[in-house]
Design an enzyme around this catalytic site. Sequence first.
Site, mmCIF file in Angstrom:
data_model
loop_
_atom_site.group_PDB
_atom_site.id
_atom_site.type_symbol
_atom_site.label_atom_id
_atom_site.label_comp_id
_atom_site.label_asym_id
_atom_site.label_seq_id
_atom_site.Cartn_x
_atom_site.Cartn_y
_atom_site.Cartn_z
ATOM 1 N N SER A 41 43.059 47.053 31.406
ATOM 2 C CA SER A 41 42.281 48.024 32.179
ATOM 3 C C SER A 41 43.162 48.576 33.291
ATOM 4 C CB SER A 41 41.038 47.347 32.774
ATOM 5 O OG SER A 41 40.144 48.296 33.294
ATOM 6 N N GLN A 93 44.562 40.766 33.718
ATOM 7 C CA GLN A 93 45.186 40.278 34.947
ATOM 8 C C GLN A 93 46.693 40.027 34.780
ATOM 9 O OE1 GLN A 93 43.523 40.058 37.812
ATOM 10 N NE2 GLN A 93 41.508 40.467 36.958
ATOM 11 N N CYS A 116 32.637 40.032 39.226
ATOM 12 C CA CYS A 116 31.720 40.473 38.167
ATOM 13 C C CYS A 116 30.376 39.759 38.243
ATOM 14 C CB CYS A 116 32.353 40.237 36.801
ATOM 15 S SG CYS A 116 33.893 41.140 36.550
#
Length: 362
Positions: A188, A172, A308
């Site tokens: 990611s 993040q 998630c």
Amino acid sequence: MIYLDYQATTPLAPEARDAMLRWLDGPGGTGFGNPHSAHRMGRQAKAAIELARDQVAALFPPNGRVIFTSGATEAINLAIRGSRPRGEEGGTVSYSAIEHSAVGDTAQDAGKSHMLNVARNGQCNTKQDLPADTRLVCVMQVNNEIGTIQPTVEWHRKAKENNALFLCDAVQAYGRIELTGADMIAISAHKFHGPKGIGALWLRNGVDLHEVQTGGGQEIGLRSGTLSPALIAGMGAAAAEAKDRMEQDRDHVEKLWRRARDLFADWTLNGSEEARWHGNLNIRRKGLDVARLMSEVRDVMFSAGSACASGSGRPSHVLKAIGLSDKQAKSSIRLGFGRYTTLEDIEQAAGKINAAAEAQGL
């Protein structure tokens, strides 16, 4: 539809899409070569990967190398499992109570583990001691559920004092704020406007791992499997764009944050307001039925806690860790916004969400 779930994933940047297209050629094209082949098409694909590697590396600290993976989960697994001495039980992996499950679950599965507590503002308490046999400390830079920026510099120092390595989940943070020092950093691509299915582990020079996914050893002997030039080129382009417009994106997010705080003034903020990435607004309202709210506001894309764990029925482990009760955690929502969000998006979404909440008598 209004998209306010940037912590779950971000819209693909046009620059990333354009970078990917050449490497998605069909018959008659020249961009579908295997980057591990020695012929001309293979060398061209490999050159595209190395360009992207440099683009991704430009946002990491100096003196390290980039290992491409399928995403942050694989990068974290490589870091935790690959740093454990072969054939030995190894020491303890210490991780904060608000880490993503990719860290917490892997730490527990890989051997001895120890959970570090967090304060009510969501920051991992730096006053606590580490187990004497700690081999790896894991503290994320920005929390995915409440946006809290962690004291990673201090935790890196404590890890060094205990002769342990330090792993930082910067999923993040990458492309949004400057990354702090670490021994290993996981990212990611789809969290900074790149494609899904590609990520990376940054390794400080001098840190050695062993492979945990055996095969051809294509990625610097640490990660086997054929690399995707298209995904990696998209990730590289997204990284380059994030680097070029980091200040612009940050200023835009601050404007959105201030407007959102005004529009949701009657809600309670979860986590710190100051030590926080302001593209994350995690708020709660007493007695709120979040499932009903999401059903009634279907044209606004937001999350009930962490994407998630949505649908699990369990209260967020992050919100529980900062002292919220089950009821408070289950009455919380997360709004995430960024580069492509407009003030009009925020205003329209707030109107719809507030109206639906008030219709519940709140």
